[in-house]
Scaffold this active site. Structure first.
Site, PDB file in Angstrom:
ATOM      1  CG  HIS A 224      45.053  55.865  55.683  1.00  0.00           C
ATOM      2  ND1 HIS A 224      46.165  55.890  56.490  1.00  0.00           N
ATOM      3  CD2 HIS A 224      44.710  54.568  55.546  1.00  0.00           C
ATOM      4  CE1 HIS A 224      46.477  54.641  56.826  1.00  0.00           C
ATOM      5  NE2 HIS A 224      45.618  53.839  56.270  1.00  0.00           N
TER       6      HIS A 224
ATOM      7  NE  ARG B 262      45.958  45.229  41.645  1.00  0.00           N
ATOM      8  CZ  ARG B 262      45.005  45.824  40.920  1.00  0.00           C
ATOM      9  NH1 ARG B 262      43.828  46.062  41.448  1.00  0.00           N
ATOM     10  NH2 ARG B 262      45.235  46.179  39.663  1.00  0.00           N
TER      11      ARG B 262
ATOM     12  NE  ARG C 161      48.942  40.411  41.648  1.00  0.00           N
ATOM     13  CZ  ARG C 161      48.814  41.667  41.214  1.00  0.00           C
ATOM     14  NH1 ARG C 161      48.698  41.903  39.919  1.00  0.00           N
ATOM     15  NH2 ARG C 161      48.796  42.662  42.062  1.00  0.00           N
TER      16      ARG C 161
ATOM     17  CD  GLU D   4      51.554  41.491  35.687  1.00  0.00           C
ATOM     18  OE1 GLU D   4      50.894  42.523  35.874  1.00  0.00           O
ATOM     19  OE2 GLU D   4      51.906  40.745  36.623  1.00  0.00           O
TER      20      GLU D   4
ATOM     21  CG  ASN E 153      46.754  48.216  35.336  1.00  0.00           C
ATOM     22  OD1 ASN E 153      45.971  48.646  34.507  1.00  0.00           O
ATOM     23  ND2 ASN E 153      46.363  47.790  36.519  1.00  0.00           N
ATOM     24  CG  ASP E 154      52.691  45.905  35.796  1.00  0.00           C
ATOM     25  OD1 ASP E 154      53.349  46.951  35.917  1.00  0.00           O
ATOM     26  OD2 ASP E 154      52.221  45.290  36.768  1.00  0.00           O
TER      27      ASP E 154
ATOM     28  NE  ARG F   6      50.888  50.176  37.505  1.00  0.00           N
ATOM     29  CZ  ARG F   6      50.352  49.009  37.847  1.00  0.00           C
ATOM     30  NH1 ARG F   6      50.945  47.880  37.495  1.00  0.00           N
ATOM     31  NH2 ARG F   6      49.233  48.952  38.514  1.00  0.00           N
TER      32      ARG F   6
ATOM     33  CB  CYS G 221      42.535  41.334  35.838  1.00  0.00           C
ATOM     34  SG  CYS G 221      44.302  41.011  35.869  1.00  0.00           S
TER      35      CYS G 221
HETATM   36  C1  PEP Z   1      48.153  44.843  35.824  1.00  0.00           C
HETATM   37  O1  PEP Z   1      49.373  45.018  35.832  1.00  0.00           O
HETATM   38  O2  PEP Z   1      47.427  45.131  34.860  1.00  0.00           O
HETATM   39  C2  PEP Z   1      47.475  44.280  36.998  1.00  0.00           C
HETATM   40  C3  PEP Z   1      46.200  43.959  36.948  1.00  0.00           C
HETATM   41  O3  PEP Z   1      48.162  44.141  38.140  1.00  0.00           O
HETATM   42  P1  PEP Z   1      48.627  45.384  39.070  1.00  0.00           P
HETATM   43  O4  PEP Z   1      47.852  46.589  38.656  1.00  0.00           O
HETATM   44  O5  PEP Z   1      48.344  44.961  40.458  1.00  0.00           O
HETATM   45  O6  PEP Z   1      50.091  45.470  38.775  1.00  0.00           O
HETATM   46 MG    MG Z   2      50.670  44.102  37.249  1.00  0.00          MG
END
Ligand code: PEP
Ligand code: MG
Length: 569
Positions: free
Chosen positions: A198, A299, A335, A424, A447-448, A458, A493
């Site tokens: 926040h 998301r 998604r 991912e 990211n994943d 992560r 993404c």
């Molecule tokens: C990712 O995993 O790269 C992704 C875009 O989704 P999130 O960050 O929401 O897991």
């Molecule tokens: Mg992800």
């Protein structure tokens, strides 16, 4: 729930100390540092002779805090109002009152009972992780305010500011942040907090540049701070040259970001759609204002993090309709719920698991709870019909062809014409040809993908170097996925694509769209416009041929436009 957590690397130079936190609200600030005291009211360890009186005193203090916060909410606007109202709701939560009553019944004094009850709830939020864990700050602030009332002392908070200053704190209570005067608070740096806390949201709304997650800043006890709320770069006790350089770089970055407008493409006209990652209708509006060609990742789970009961189809349809209306005909990649692990949803809880990141989450959870998916798909179909939007729907955490087939069939049954899979999970990247055979598109989530490729959580700051977007192994996997996809269009993404040079590397690998956070759109578009496709391909080859992320960065930097190379990152 954004990209890999920043590891707050630090370096002390002759011109002060340099930290990298997480950019939480854009803008540059340079000014004297004012440390927001961490001295907090501690539970006195008192027993009460009269449990009923202790309970009544604690309950009255909570009610008074709720009244005060509601009055401030009524006088505020936008995100500040919402946050103050949400914090007031915490103070009125019946679960909190019950926990206080149980403790006073055991003979605890009112302050101790309040403290114990709040910490009990904080523990539960911490286990849930993600954005819910970030609400612990709000709850502890409720305790501080209620305890101050019971003890007849002023609540801890921000000291009066004699001159425009940069605030430095372990963490800031949202209720304190909401009351900040942007004329006196030039910027904020906190050691804790995430980009979705926040505090970060309100700072953004007030236009106060903010960096969170700047571990080590308090111990350095700086007299002066310079910060870049976009990149997270934070200079402690910089000399005038270093501070001026930070400001200059940010200005050059802003100017560079404004040099390319309209649809994204490489210098030689190869089209690459530049899209934004969003969490709801407000983000969609900001993204459109930044000139994006659409949303590459909505998301949806972010819309429901505070919900205990599953949202109805009607409610969801209205929410998605608003997002699609804001996008006004632009591409919308949505998604479906990615619940579990770092994105817990109370109404989609897979139950206790030894290792949630490797457990029932994403599409695995939706297969256990198909009614959740079907409600969401029905709502999306309705929103699409109401807006005529170019809607594409994708599943998170797909690992096998069978999971992708199951998802696509459900989308078709709901009347949704475009269904895809996120890539991912390394298995899906390696078997992209099979996984994507029945899909209309795919989106690579770096990211994943990095988390599972490197077996590195992560959210664990200490492992940030393994999750560096420049890791050659990550790009080997991206390359394999795009090749395997064949004619199926693939976008990217994950946060890695927000690095303007890595966006070029992704284009070199063959992705047709990049979806990045709104603040990165301009720079990514400018970087694409400065490089032709052949150079992008050479950049990918340079990364694949490098033996480390540092060497990959260096090799690509040599191929890149010097201005972009100097300002990237
Ligand atoms: C990712 O995993 O790269 C992704 C875009 O989704 P999130 O960050 O929401 O897991
Ligand atoms: Mg992800």
């Amino acid at each position: 729930m954004t990209g890999p957590a920043a590891g707050a690397p630090r370096a002390r130079t002759a011109s002060g100390m340099r930290l990298r936190g997480i950019g939480a609200a854009p803008g540059i600030a340079v000014g004297p540092a004012v440390v927001v005291g961490t001295a907090r009211i501690a539970p006195p360890g008192e027993r009460a002779d009269d449990p009923a009186a202790a309970e009544a005193a604690a309950t009255a203090a909570l009610a008074a805090v709720a009244d005060e916060l509601e009055a401030r909410a009524a006088a505020a606007s936008g995100a500040a109002r919402d946050v103050l109202a949400a914090t007031a709701m915490l103070a009125r939560d019946p679960g909190l009152a019950d926990a206080v009553a149980a403790r006073t019944a055991d003979g605890e004094g009112p302050v101790d009972a309040l403290h114990g009850a709040v910490e009990h709830w904080c523990e539960r939020l911490a286990v849930l992780g993600g954005t819910l864990a970030e609400r612990q700050t709000d709850l502890r602030d409720v305790f501080q305010r209620a305890a101050a009332r019971l003890l007849g002392v002023a609540p801890p908070g921000i000291p009066p500011l004699a001159e425009p200053s940069v605030l430095l704190a372990d963490d800031l209570a949202p209720a304190d942040t909401a009351g900040l005067d942007p004329a006196l608070v030039l910027g904020l740096v906190t050691e804790r907090g995430g980009p979705t806390s926040h505090t970060a949201i309100i700072a953004g709304q007030l236009g106060i540049p903010a960096v969170v997650g700047a571990a080590g800043a308090l111990a350095a006890a700086p007299a002066r701070i310079a910060l870049d709320g976009t990149t997270g770069e934070t200079l402690l006790d910089p000399d005038d040259d270093a501070a001026a350089e930070l400001v200059r770089r940010a200005e050059r970055r802003r100017a560079l970001a404004g040099t390319a407008q309209g649809p994204g493409s490489t210098r030689d006209g190869h089209r690459v759609a530049v899209l934004a990652n969003i969490g709801g209708a407000d983000d969609a509006r900001r993204a459109v204002a930044a000139g994006v060609e659409g949303a590459g990742l909505l998301r949806t789970e972010l819309c429901f993090v505070d919900r205990v009961a599953a949202p109805t189809v009607d409610e969801q349809a209205e929410l998605y309709r608003r997002v699609l209306a804001e996008l006004d005909g632009r591409t919308a990649v949505v998604r479906v719920l990615d619940a579990g692990a770092d994105k817990p949803l109370a109404f989609a809880d897979p139950g206790p698991q030894e290792n949630p990141a490797l457990g029932v989450r994403g599409v695995r959870l939706l297969r256990e709870r198909p009614e959740l998916l079907d409600a969401q798909l029905a709502a999306l179909a309705r929103a699409r019909a109401a807006t005529g939007a170019e809607l594409r729907v994708m599943a998170p955490m797909v690992a096998t062809a069978e999971e992708a087939e199951w998802f696509v069939a459900r989308c078709r049954a709901a009347g949704l014409p475009s269904a895809g899979a996120m890539i991912e999970v390394p298995a899906a990247a390696l078997r992209a040809a099979e996984v994507l055979a029945g899909c209309d598109f795919a989106s690579i989530g770096t990211n994943d993908l990095a988390q599972y490729l490197f077996a590195a959580d992560r959210a664990e700051g200490r492992l940030a170097p393994l999750l560096d977007g420049w890791q050659p192994a990550l790009w080997q996997l991206v390359d394999a996925a795009v090749r395997g996809a064949g004619d199926v269009p693939v976008g990217i993404c994950g946060e890695a694509a927000g690095d303007p040079l890595l966006a070029c590397v992704a284009v070199g690998a063959g992705v047709g769209s990049v979806s990045v956070s709104v603040g990165r759109v301009g720079l990514v578009r400018a970087a694409l416009a400065r490089h032709d496709l052949a150079t992008c391909r050479r950049m990918l080859a340079a990364v694949l041929g490098a033996s480390s992320p540092e060497r990959a960065r260096e090799a690509v930097g040599e191929l890149a436009d010097p201005e972009i190379a100097a300002l990237a990152g």
